[in-house]
Design an enzyme around this catalytic site. Structure first.
Site, short mmCIF file in Angstrom:
data_model
loop_
_atom_site.label_atom_id
_atom_site.label_comp_id
_atom_site.label_asym_id
_atom_site.label_seq_id
_atom_site.Cartn_x
_atom_site.Cartn_y
_atom_site.Cartn_z
N ARG A 85 0.84 -1.20 0.00
CA ARG A 85 0.00 0.00 0.00
C ARG A 85 0.87 1.24 0.00
O ARG A 85 1.74 1.40 0.82
CB ARG A 85 -0.88 -0.01 1.26
CG ARG A 85 -1.55 1.30 1.61
CD ARG A 85 -2.80 1.54 0.78
NE ARG A 85 -3.39 2.84 1.11
CZ ARG A 85 -4.37 3.01 1.98
NH1 ARG A 85 -4.86 1.98 2.63
NH2 ARG A 85 -4.86 4.20 2.20
N ARG A 94 -6.15 1.66 -4.56
CA ARG A 94 -5.27 1.13 -3.52
C ARG A 94 -5.23 -0.40 -3.57
O ARG A 94 -6.23 -1.04 -3.92
CB ARG A 94 -5.69 1.62 -2.13
CG ARG A 94 -7.06 1.28 -1.63
CD ARG A 94 -8.16 2.31 -1.86
NE ARG A 94 -7.83 3.71 -1.86
CZ ARG A 94 -7.76 4.48 -0.78
NH1 ARG A 94 -7.99 3.99 0.41
NH2 ARG A 94 -7.49 5.74 -0.88
N ASP A 97 -6.82 -1.74 1.68
CA ASP A 97 -7.28 -0.79 2.69
C ASP A 97 -7.91 -1.61 3.81
O ASP A 97 -8.81 -2.41 3.56
CB ASP A 97 -8.34 0.10 2.03
CG ASP A 97 -8.58 1.39 2.77
OD1 ASP A 97 -7.81 1.72 3.69
OD2 ASP A 97 -9.54 2.08 2.40
N ASP A 99 -9.75 -1.09 7.49
CA ASP A 99 -10.32 -0.10 8.40
C ASP A 99 -10.85 -0.78 9.65
O ASP A 99 -11.58 -1.78 9.54
CB ASP A 99 -11.49 0.63 7.72
CG ASP A 99 -11.03 1.56 6.61
OD1 ASP A 99 -9.94 2.16 6.75
OD2 ASP A 99 -11.77 1.69 5.62
#
Ligand code: ROI
Length: 170
Positions: A85, A94, A97, A99
């Site tokens: 990344r 990307r 990711d 989260d």
């Protein structure tokens, strides 16, 4: 320390997105002081934000962890880095990711972390994977995932894989 249920959102739109997500789930399952409870289906979704980028693949993982929220965040960022990344363009493509969407029933606002994730309520590609994992789930502010899913914009989710549970319920 007692274990906490944490939910991680996964997204990729570069370099074989489904393989990126599968690799990320394997790394999450191997984190210290952490068990993988289940992984959602993976979904193809239209990009939110700039449209001149490939579709995303999105999903979520349910962890049971003794890591603190910030230790878990450090681990997520290390996995993102291991997947190549690079933070080039805000809202751009990307490779991976990760989260931290939910951490138990905690509401956290700090300079590094906002939990529940700030955009959770507006994104079907976050809400639907969470609903796969825990359809009864309610946010710390009392709103249910199911209600939020009904109200949020549609990104044309297409399910790519089945839901998989790795630990027995409880
Ligand atoms: N759009 C979709 N569909 N899925 C994502 O994971 C995603 N992530 C992002 C932006 C660029 C905002 N758009 C996205 O960071």
């Amino acid at each position: 320390m007692a274990a906490t249920d944490a939910f991680i959102g996964l997204g990729s739109n570069m370099a074989e997105p489904s393989a990126q997500l599968a690799g990320a789930v394997a790394r999450l399952a191997a984190l210290p002081k952490t068990e993988l409870v289940a992984q959602s289906a993976f979904y193809r979704s239209r990009p939110v934000g700039p449209q001149d980028q490939p579709d995303f693949v999105n999903g979520a993982a349910w962890l049971r962890t003794e890591l603190t929220p910030l230790d878990l965040l450090d681990q997520l960022q290390a996995i993102e880095l291991a997947h190549g990344r690079e933070r080039i363009q805000r809202w751009g493509p990307r490779t991976l990711d990760l989260d931290l969407l939910l951490y138990g029933n905690e509401a956290i606002i700090s300079d590094r972390l906002t939990v529940p994730h700030a955009e959770l309520a507006n994104r079907d590609f976050v809400l639907q994977p969470l609903l796969d994992l825990d359809p009864e789930r309610v946010l710390p502010d009392g709103r249910s995932l199911a209600d939020l899913r009904q109200q949020c914009p549609d990104n044309n989710l297409q399910q790519l894989t089945p839901v998989a549970r790795t630990l027995p319920p409880g």
